[in-house]
Design an enzyme around this catalytic site. Structure first.
Site, PDB file in Angstrom:
ATOM      1  CG  HIS A 140      73.611  33.073  47.452  1.00 18.89           C
ATOM      2  ND1 HIS A 140      73.730  32.131  46.795  1.00 18.89           N
ATOM      3  CD2 HIS A 140      74.278  33.336  48.073  1.00 18.89           C
ATOM      4  CE1 HIS A 140      73.870  31.188  47.423  1.00 18.89           C
ATOM      5  NE2 HIS A 140      75.075  32.274  48.651  1.00 18.89           N
ATOM      6  CG  HIS A 171      74.955  33.927  53.486  1.00 17.50           C
ATOM      7  ND1 HIS A 171      76.297  34.262  53.684  1.00 17.50           N
ATOM      8  CD2 HIS A 171      74.342  33.886  51.995  1.00 17.50           C
ATOM      9  CE1 HIS A 171      76.787  33.034  52.531  1.00 17.50           C
ATOM     10  NE2 HIS A 171      75.719  33.226  51.596  1.00 17.50           N
ATOM     11  CB  CYS A 173      81.736  32.964  51.764  1.00 22.38           C
ATOM     12  SG  CYS A 173      82.913  33.277  50.143  1.00 22.38           S
TER      13      CYS A 173
END
Length: 317
Positions: free
Chosen positions: A216, A218, A249
């Protein structure tokens, strides 16, 4: 119609993407997002060929008000063929709510960083792991897969660098609970390709082949695609991404920029890997969302388009 089996192994020449835009992408938007926009977003992703979509989350509406209508979004998107509709939960209560809403996969998160864990879910890492046991029990009773993100796997905004052995410790404890997959999350976009290789190797050594690993990523510092390529070289075939590059987030300072789904698909297709996703259709979804939200999204494909539009992209097999 039966759902996609997310528990199955993936061929080396294919990748499996989960678009987290409707949840991770929208949760920190600083304006109201209508349920019509959310439903259209999910439907567009399914039409473009996404086999996994994180539709919403069942967490405190006080903490994440944008997700308060997730139950309604699930109800409005029922009957979407073989697409797996997935829901983020952080405790047993949320797990029961997600099952009742019709989620096909329960997604959860445990932070490797103690500080971030307390800020994100109000629990220590040890307590969060214990809570995952309850989530896994609810999923097992409902015969649903569990996907757990290990946040701050490559660094924390509060604690700085995170050692690969620390990530491996948490991954090993979680693997014992029997989740289908663990995704190593670059929550603040701090990873470099060498970090991806090191952490994947450390976690795989501890967890073995019984638990699927994914990433995951970014793109906060512009390295997400390079990190994805490093993940491919390390044998990773499961990835999270967010259409248009939406998200980040809300509990970690500066954690902007989920890796853009269409940019990642373009990379995979350029490398000869199949995704089952129609890139032009996906770009159209990103364009629609950009207009609906009235903000410029960081998608490279929206600006430049694919490198060769007349090329036939590989199809998912």
């Amino acid at each position: 119609m039966s759902r996609l089996d997310v528990t199955a192994a993936i061929d080396d020449d294919a990748v499996l993407l989960r678009d987290v835009g409707p949840r991770d992408g929208l949760q920190s938007i600083d304006a109201e997002v209508s349920i019509e926009t959310k439903v259209a977003m999910v439907q567009g992703l399914v039409a473009a060929g996404l086999r996994r979509v994180e539709v919403g989350s069942f967490v405190s509406p006080t903490a994440v008000p944008r997700m308060a209508d997730s139950g309604d979004v699930f109800a409005a998107t029922a009957g979407l063929g073989k697409t797996s509709r997935e829901a983020l939960v952080v405790n047993e209560r949320g797990a029961h709510a997600a099952v009742a809403a019709g989620a096909d996969v329960l997604v959860s998160v445990v932070s490797v960083s103690e500080t971030f864990s307390r800020r994100n879910v109000g629990m220590s890492t040890h307590q969060a792991i214990a809570e995952m046991a309850a989530v896994c029990a609810v999923a097992a009773e409902a015969s649903l897969p569990v996907s757990i993100n290990l946040s701050a796997s490559f660094g924390c905004a509060f604690e700085g660098p995170i050692e690969p052995t620390a990530v491996a410790d948490v991954a090993e404890a979680l693997a014992e609970l029997g989740p289908t997959e663990l995704l190593l999350a670059d929550t603040i976009g701090a990873a470099a390709p060498s970090d991806v290789r090191a952490v994947v190797a450390a976690v795989r050594e501890r967890t073995g082949d019984g638990t699927h690993l994914g990433l995951h990523l970014h793109d906060t510092r512009g390295l997400a695609l390079a990190n994805a390529a490093a993940g491919l070289d390390a044998g990773i075939r499961r990835f999270d991404a967010s259409v248009g590059g939406l998200g980040g987030c809300p509990f970690s300072p500066g954690a902007t920029g989920n890796v853009c789904t269409e940019d990642l698909v373009h990379l995979f297709h350029a490398e000869g890997l199949s995704t089952g996703i129609d890139l032009d259709e996906l770009i159209a979804v990103a364009s629609t969302i950009e207009s609906a939200l009235d903000r410029t999204l960081p998608s490279r494909m929206l600006r430049a388009g694919p490198r060769f539009r007349d090329r036939t992209e590989p199809s998912f097999r």
